[in-house]
Design a protein around this motif. Sequence first.
Motif, PDB file in Angstrom:
ATOM      1  N   HIS A 281       7.606 -25.579 -21.556  1.00 41.09           N
ATOM      2  CA  HIS A 281       7.306 -24.441 -20.689  1.00 41.09           C
ATOM      3  C   HIS A 281       8.472 -23.462 -20.708  1.00 41.09           C
ATOM      4  CE1 HIS A 281       4.230 -26.976 -18.454  1.00 41.09           C
ATOM      5  NE2 HIS A 281       5.011 -27.916 -18.956  1.00 41.09           N
TER       6      HIS A 281
ATOM      7  N   TRP B  33       3.057 -27.436 -27.305  1.00 41.06           N
ATOM      8  CA  TRP B  33       2.784 -28.808 -26.912  1.00 41.06           C
ATOM      9  C   TRP B  33       2.517 -29.640 -28.151  1.00 41.06           C
ATOM     10  CZ3 TRP B  33      -1.746 -31.548 -27.876  1.00 41.06           C
ATOM     11  CH2 TRP B  33      -2.796 -30.803 -28.416  1.00 41.06           C
TER      12      TRP B  33
ATOM     13  N   SER C  26       1.510 -22.885 -10.442  1.00 39.11           N
ATOM     14  CA  SER C  26       2.546 -23.026 -11.464  1.00 39.11           C
ATOM     15  C   SER C  26       3.927 -22.741 -10.890  1.00 39.11           C
ATOM     16  CB  SER C  26       2.261 -22.084 -12.635  1.00 39.11           C
ATOM     17  OG  SER C  26       1.036 -22.400 -13.258  1.00 39.11           O
TER      18      SER C  26
ATOM     19  N   ILE D 203      -1.146 -30.359 -20.213  1.00 39.21           N
ATOM     20  CA  ILE D 203      -1.929 -30.247 -21.439  1.00 39.21           C
ATOM     21  C   ILE D 203      -2.573 -31.592 -21.739  1.00 39.21           C
ATOM     22  CG2 ILE D 203      -1.828 -29.871 -23.934  1.00 39.21           C
ATOM     23  CD1 ILE D 203      -1.441 -27.340 -22.390  1.00 39.21           C
TER      24      ILE D 203
ATOM     25  N   VAL E   3       3.033 -22.092 -20.869  1.00 38.77           N
ATOM     26  CA  VAL E   3       3.087 -23.127 -21.905  1.00 38.77           C
ATOM     27  C   VAL E   3       3.482 -22.470 -23.222  1.00 38.77           C
ATOM     28  CG1 VAL E   3       1.751 -24.790 -23.234  1.00 38.77           C
ATOM     29  CG2 VAL E   3       1.392 -24.591 -20.782  1.00 38.77           C
TER      30      VAL E   3
ATOM     31  N   THR F 134       4.968 -31.273 -23.474  1.00 38.08           N
ATOM     32  CA  THR F 134       4.680 -29.854 -23.277  1.00 38.08           C
ATOM     33  C   THR F 134       5.968 -29.103 -22.963  1.00 38.08           C
ATOM     34  OG1 THR F 134       2.499 -30.424 -22.385  1.00 38.08           O
ATOM     35  CG2 THR F 134       3.262 -28.191 -22.028  1.00 38.08           C
TER      36      THR F 134
ATOM     37  N   VAL G 127      -6.142 -27.188 -20.818  1.00 38.64           N
ATOM     38  CA  VAL G 127      -5.134 -26.977 -19.780  1.00 38.64           C
ATOM     39  C   VAL G 127      -5.704 -27.430 -18.448  1.00 38.64           C
ATOM     40  CG1 VAL G 127      -3.737 -25.272 -18.556  1.00 38.64           C
ATOM     41  CG2 VAL G 127      -4.124 -25.044 -21.008  1.00 38.64           C
TER      42      VAL G 127
END
Length: 362
Positions: free
Chosen positions: A307, A318, A30, A39, A315, A305, A53
């Motif tokens: 973030h 979404w 990430s 997602i 996340v 999505t 995910v």
Amino acid sequence: MAHTCRICSPYVPGLTHADTAREASDEAASAERVDNLRITPMRAGSGRTRAAVERMKLWQNGRTLRVRFLDGRPEVQARVRDIAKEWEALANLQLQFVDSGPAQIRISFAEEGFSWSTVGTDALTVPASEATMNYGWLEPDTPLREYQRVVRHEFGHALGMIHEHQNPAASGKIPWDRPKVYAYYAQQGWDRDDVDFNIFQVYDEDSTNHSAFDPASIMQYAVPDSLTVGSYAIGWNTEFSATDIEFMRRQYPRNAPAMQELQIGGARVETDLALAGEVDSFHFEVAAAATFIITTEGPTDTVLTLHGPGDRGAVLAWDDDLGRGRNARLVRKLQPGYYWLTVRHKDAGAAGRYSLGIKQRA
């Protein structure tokens, strides 16, 4: 070296079957690239939609990866280096071989009989003094085709690819004779859990090599006819398949635009998902707490999505189709901070145009 040993090890030291390692792996991925976390909407019972995910392990596109040998003979190192550099023609990455200093990929030949590599950004979770890749049977007199097969395969792992027979699309495609498979790998010291994890288990998510099973992939193990029901076999692949090439060029595209910045209340961004599996990334900054409306528009069935704040891997929200038609719409109160948006097609194999905009609710 017995021919039956010339496959990846069932274990990557320190990473296999460990929950703490999995958490570190997700965090590293990430932090490296925002679209490593995606997602996927799925239909649950009673017509409701839930989300899955996906965890990718791709490097940041355009990155230079430092590669260092920890040991090994110079002539073997040279052959590995020359073949590994072939990946630069397929992916928008540079492999910089260095003699000292920090390196994301660290190669050893010390573990005899086993070849393996961490997958993509998992290399960032390995202590800096330890190997992230091992070649256990390469010698100066090893045939060139064996070098090509194993080095292309292990560097495929290092750049984020998994074994092709564990692609979800491979489920049911290989008619395994399970008792014979268990017996075959037991000769190499694998127990039933090893075989289940490395041979029979396929990935649940679509964060895999390809959208369709590709038996010609450089990431596919050989499958001898003696281990299948009926007449079915896959040979030792030594070349990149057409699908390997197309996949890596899609994941690491050349001339890719920089991540676009969205202006709150500004003009909508008109763009497209030009290739199957593409994910577009955007960022914006919130100066003061308020409620914002983020929407996609157009003919494409998008998944949106959000973030953040301040964490590309987190996340926040979404949506699939709460907008007009098959478009996405998010309404969220956001605190000051930095945020990211990713947009993908709901159908991993499709493409299409859309626009994206964000405004503050009055």
